[in-house]
Design a protein around this motif. Structure first.
Motif, PDB file in Angstrom:
ATOM      1  N   TYR A 192       0.854  -1.178   0.000  1.00 28.00           N
ATOM      2  CA  TYR A 192       0.000   0.000   0.000  1.00 28.00           C
ATOM      3  C   TYR A 192       0.890   1.227   0.000  1.00 28.00           C
ATOM      4  O   TYR A 192       1.942   1.252   0.659  1.00 28.00           O
ATOM      5  N   TYR A 193       0.462   2.255  -0.718  1.00 24.54           N
ATOM      6  CA  TYR A 193       1.260   3.462  -0.850  1.00 24.54           C
ATOM      7  C   TYR A 193       0.412   4.697  -0.606  1.00 24.54           C
ATOM      8  O   TYR A 193      -0.758   4.755  -0.973  1.00 24.54           O
ATOM      9  N   ALA A 194       1.049   5.690  -0.018  1.00 24.19           N
ATOM     10  CA  ALA A 194       0.413   7.002   0.078  1.00 24.19           C
ATOM     11  C   ALA A 194       0.319   7.589  -1.326  1.00 24.19           C
ATOM     12  O   ALA A 194       1.188   7.336  -2.175  1.00 24.19           O
ATOM     13  N   ASP A 195      -0.731   8.367  -1.570  1.00 21.71           N
ATOM     14  CA  ASP A 195      -0.915   8.946  -2.902  1.00 21.71           C
ATOM     15  C   ASP A 195       0.288   9.772  -3.335  1.00 21.71           C
ATOM     16  O   ASP A 195       0.646   9.811  -4.513  1.00 21.71           O
ATOM     17  N   SER A 196       0.931  10.406  -2.389  1.00 17.19           N
ATOM     18  CA  SER A 196       2.038  11.311  -2.711  1.00 17.19           C
ATOM     19  C   SER A 196       3.278  10.584  -3.240  1.00 17.19           C
ATOM     20  O   SER A 196       4.156  11.221  -3.827  1.00 17.19           O
ATOM     21  N   LYS A 233       2.989   7.253  -4.823  1.00 18.96           N
ATOM     22  CA  LYS A 233       2.637   6.209  -5.783  1.00 18.96           C
ATOM     23  C   LYS A 233       3.347   6.422  -7.109  1.00 18.96           C
ATOM     24  O   LYS A 233       3.396   7.527  -7.625  1.00 18.96           O
TER      25      LYS A 233
END
Length: 123
Positions: free
Chosen positions: A54-58, A60
């Protein structure tokens, strides 16, 4: 005694790359990378939970989390770095699955923390 030891931080220019490593006593079900810039709250960057990434949008498309279970190490490959990525980066672990977005991204839900490694990106 549980230990998480980060390494690999440093100073790079915009667009550069760094690879962070976290040597762990154990490989936990839910492990991730958080960061904290001066004057800001600690935020989740990338998490391994139940075998999924899972990744933070900032971050990705720029950061990749991976791990080597045999070596008991967690990694964060950071490409196309930006000045806003400048922060202290921490490895964190929870000795149970996170299983929810709330737990996954909440620092208070993590039991173990490393001492941090500084990443500085200059423009």
């Amino acid at each position: 005694q549980v230990q998480l030891v980060e390494s690999g931080g440093g100073s790079v220019q915009t667009g550069g790359s760094l690879r962070l490593s976290c040597a762990a006593t154990y490989i936990y079900y839910c492990m991730g990378w958080f960061r904290q810039a001066p004057g800001k709250e600690r935020e989740g960057v990338a998490v391994f939970d139940s075998g999924n990434e899972y990744y933070a949008d900032s971050v990705k498309g720029r950061f990749t989390i991976s791990r080597d279970n045999a070596k008991k190490e967690l990694y964060l490959q950071m490409n196309s770095l930006k000045p806003e990525d400048t922060a202290m980066y921490f490895c964190a672990a929870r000795n149970n699955y996170c299983n929810s977005a709330t737990r996954r991204w909440s620092p208070v839900d993590y039991t173990y923390w490393g001492q941090g490694t500084q990443v500085t990106v200059s423009s």
